[in-house]
Design a protein around this motif. Sequence first.
Motif, PDB file in Angstrom:
ATOM      1  N   ILE A  48      -2.155  16.840   0.186  1.00 46.28           N
ATOM      2  CA  ILE A  48      -3.514  16.916  -0.345  1.00 46.28           C
ATOM      3  C   ILE A  48      -3.342  16.799  -1.978  1.00 46.28           C
ATOM      4  CG2 ILE A  48      -5.566  18.245  -0.655  1.00 46.28           C
ATOM      5  CD1 ILE A  48      -5.060  19.424   2.298  1.00 46.28           C
ATOM      6  N   THR A  49      -2.543  17.730  -2.582  1.00 45.91           N
ATOM      7  CA  THR A  49      -2.439  17.621  -3.900  1.00 45.91           C
ATOM      8  C   THR A  49      -2.235  16.229  -4.347  1.00 45.91           C
ATOM      9  OG1 THR A  49      -1.866  19.792  -4.103  1.00 45.91           O
ATOM     10  CG2 THR A  49      -1.070  18.760  -5.675  1.00 45.91           C
ATOM     11  N   ASP A  50      -1.190  15.529  -3.865  1.00 45.38           N
ATOM     12  CA  ASP A  50      -0.689  14.154  -4.145  1.00 45.38           C
ATOM     13  C   ASP A  50      -1.998  13.027  -4.182  1.00 45.38           C
ATOM     14  OD1 ASP A  50       1.751  15.269  -4.958  1.00 45.38           O
ATOM     15  OD2 ASP A  50       2.721  14.394  -3.048  1.00 45.38           O
ATOM     16  N   ILE A  51      -2.743  13.357  -2.787  1.00 43.71           N
ATOM     17  CA  ILE A  51      -3.758  12.452  -2.785  1.00 43.71           C
ATOM     18  C   ILE A  51      -4.740  12.660  -3.861  1.00 43.71           C
ATOM     19  CG2 ILE A  51      -5.926  12.270  -1.567  1.00 43.71           C
ATOM     20  CD1 ILE A  51      -4.181  12.863   0.919  1.00 43.71           C
TER      21      ILE A  51
ATOM     22  N   MET B 299       0.862  -1.168   0.005  1.00 51.39           N
ATOM     23  CA  MET B 299      -0.142  -0.319   0.061  1.00 51.39           C
ATOM     24  C   MET B 299       0.760   1.249   0.047  1.00 51.39           C
ATOM     25  SD  MET B 299      -3.215   0.863   2.369  1.00 51.39           S
ATOM     26  CE  MET B 299      -2.298   0.762   3.883  1.00 51.39           C
ATOM     27  N   LEU B 300       0.714   2.119  -0.996  1.00 52.84           N
ATOM     28  CA  LEU B 300       1.480   3.449  -1.103  1.00 52.84           C
ATOM     29  C   LEU B 300       1.237   4.213   0.030  1.00 52.84           C
ATOM     30  CD1 LEU B 300       1.777   3.891  -5.065  1.00 52.84           C
ATOM     31  CD2 LEU B 300       3.497   3.484  -3.206  1.00 52.84           C
ATOM     32  N   THR B 301       1.927   4.574   1.082  1.00 51.95           N
ATOM     33  CA  THR B 301       1.540   5.364   2.166  1.00 51.95           C
ATOM     34  C   THR B 301       2.247   6.715   2.294  1.00 51.95           C
ATOM     35  OG1 THR B 301       1.147   3.390   3.181  1.00 51.95           O
ATOM     36  CG2 THR B 301       1.492   5.246   4.730  1.00 51.95           C
TER      37      THR B 301
ATOM     38  N   GLY C 104       4.298  -3.940   5.892  1.00 50.09           N
ATOM     39  CA  GLY C 104       4.686  -4.386   4.450  1.00 50.09           C
ATOM     40  C   GLY C 104       4.200  -3.060   3.583  1.00 50.09           C
ATOM     41  N   TRP C 105       4.143  -1.876   4.247  1.00 52.82           N
ATOM     42  CA  TRP C 105       3.620  -0.925   3.320  1.00 52.82           C
ATOM     43  C   TRP C 105       4.750  -0.190   2.656  1.00 52.82           C
ATOM     44  CZ3 TRP C 105       0.049   1.541   7.597  1.00 52.82           C
ATOM     45  CH2 TRP C 105      -0.969   0.586   8.001  1.00 52.82           C
ATOM     46  N   ASP C 106       4.471   0.425   1.534  1.00 58.51           N
ATOM     47  CA  ASP C 106       5.544   1.022   0.753  1.00 58.51           C
ATOM     48  C   ASP C 106       5.455   2.744   1.065  1.00 58.51           C
ATOM     49  OD1 ASP C 106       6.723  -1.120  -0.554  1.00 58.51           O
ATOM     50  OD2 ASP C 106       5.161  -0.868  -1.997  1.00 58.51           O
ATOM     51  N   VAL C 107       6.542   3.349   1.720  1.00 61.74           N
ATOM     52  CA  VAL C 107       6.389   4.712   1.968  1.00 61.74           C
ATOM     53  C   VAL C 107       6.730   5.481   0.580  1.00 61.74           C
ATOM     54  CG1 VAL C 107       7.418   6.911   3.239  1.00 61.74           C
ATOM     55  CG2 VAL C 107       7.269   4.487   4.105  1.00 61.74           C
ATOM     56  N   ALA C 108       5.526   6.176   0.234  1.00 62.24           N
ATOM     57  CA  ALA C 108       5.698   7.083  -1.234  1.00 62.24           C
ATOM     58  C   ALA C 108       6.473   8.400  -0.807  1.00 62.24           C
ATOM     59  CB  ALA C 108       4.335   7.331  -1.810  1.00 62.24           C
TER      60      ALA C 108
ATOM     61  N   GLY D 173      -3.984  10.942  -7.046  1.00 62.10           N
ATOM     62  CA  GLY D 173      -3.705   9.223  -7.032  1.00 62.10           C
ATOM     63  C   GLY D 173      -2.426   8.600  -6.578  1.00 62.10           C
ATOM     64  N   LYS D 174      -1.722   9.589  -6.081  1.00 66.06           N
ATOM     65  CA  LYS D 174      -0.264   9.051  -5.647  1.00 66.06           C
ATOM     66  C   LYS D 174      -0.246   8.185  -4.126  1.00 66.06           C
ATOM     67  CE  LYS D 174       1.878  12.785  -8.257  1.00 66.06           C
ATOM     68  NZ  LYS D 174       3.138  13.742  -8.134  1.00 66.06           N
ATOM     69  N   LEU D 175      -1.238   8.471  -3.843  1.00 66.92           N
ATOM     70  CA  LEU D 175      -1.118   7.709  -2.160  1.00 66.92           C
ATOM     71  C   LEU D 175      -2.474   6.934  -2.064  1.00 66.92           C
ATOM     72  CD1 LEU D 175      -0.350  10.662  -0.027  1.00 66.92           C
ATOM     73  CD2 LEU D 175       1.193   8.940  -0.902  1.00 66.92           C
TER      74      LEU D 175
END
Length: 475
Positions: A62-65, A1-3, A36-40, A68-70
């Motif tokens: 907020i912009t990245d959310i 999960m991109l976090t 097991g999450w990926d840190v974006a 669709g980056k997270l």
Amino acid sequence: MLTGIYVRVSTQEQVNEGYSIGEQTERLQAYCTAKGWDVANVYTDGGYSGANTDRPALKQMITDIKQGKLEAVLVYKLDRLSRSQKDTLLLIEDVFNPNNVAFISMNENFDTSTPFGRAMIGILSVFSQLEREQIRERMQMGLDARAKEGLWHGGGWDPIGYDYVDGELIINEYEAEQVRKIHSLFQAGWPINRIRNYMNERYTTKTGGWKHDSSIQSALKTELYTGVINWKGNSYPGKHQAILTQETFDKSQKLYDERDSSKNGGKRYFQAKHMLTGLLYCAHCGGRYFAKGSFSGHKPNRTYRPYYTCYSRAKTNKRMIKDPNCMNTAFAVVKLDEIISDEIKKLIFNPYLLEQATDADDNSSEIKAYEKRISDIDKQLERLLDLYQMGLSQKDEVLERIDKLNIEKERLVDYVEQLEDDEPDLSIEETKAILLTAEEILNSDEKEKKRALTHSLISSIIIDGDEIIINWAFN
């Protein structure tokens, strides 16, 4: 999960509670590894209060959310996201949930992907806000008590004429004599701008000098110099020594009121009707904003309702139109004046915000707004050139439009270059001096004084839809 990891700490919290940036980041990264999450990305707001959402890293997240980056946002504690219940719930309901992004708080051990997690967030947000309001209440009680004891509230700066030593005001004789001189010249009939020039040529103060009319007005209007403490509309006998007699101060107030609306040497002190006239610019077309209004209702209840709008949108002055298609937001005068007044009041009661603002990139917000318009012009030029080459429109009209856009682009490019080279109009100390009487002025009905205060503190205000960008004179 991109976090996305979000980390925030105010200076005071780091000192008192140990919420250091490094410690939060290390724990959250370890948590992601265990899950097991990926840190974006790690979004860090160091030295920012959780009282509002005006934080650069939070805005970027907020912009990245939205892009669709997270897939998830992780924080150390709920109050790292916000101490405001309203802001917390708005972020979850308006940003996270619509974009299918889970919100997880490591310390409270819940996330918004479950009904229980959503319920717990609402409950814990209430307590976060309660804690902040209790802190504010205790601080206000302390300030109230100091005023009743006749003590200056402090706040990080000393009023001209005094030095703040061990919690008390001690007369600075060199500056005190300058205050007396200003009252003497004013009572002799000198206009404020002449007094300013005279004082600035001959004297210096802890703020640098007497460079602005508002600093002279502050010296004339500050009742502190008579030995009293003004706080929340009440006056208390001060423990500090007076610089002026009550008789001298009262005489200046009477003269000030008599001359406030009269002509001075063929010039009025202030000529614009509204507080923000001359400061407002449109981020969409680069044009100016002005105040216009309309009447509503019928006599005797007919009311005039003024609002600030872009010249391009209003189309009342052809010379001022930059883009006839501009539809940038218009604001009721009373609403926008109140928003700007509230921002100034934040500086009065929180000196840290003032220091923080001076550390920001100079004119960066304004430059960004104009660069956005330049980018829009480039896109329009590209489309017009396509129309010209394909012969799908009248060539003369297309060429005329291209010429206008190129002229506007050149003007904006020059303006951006000027902004990049600009030095602050006010030093930090000069700003503090102006803020001494700011609350009293903003809470009054004296429009001309409000406008003078606002124009002293602010270089320009950029309107970009519902976003309002203030470029402070001290930044």
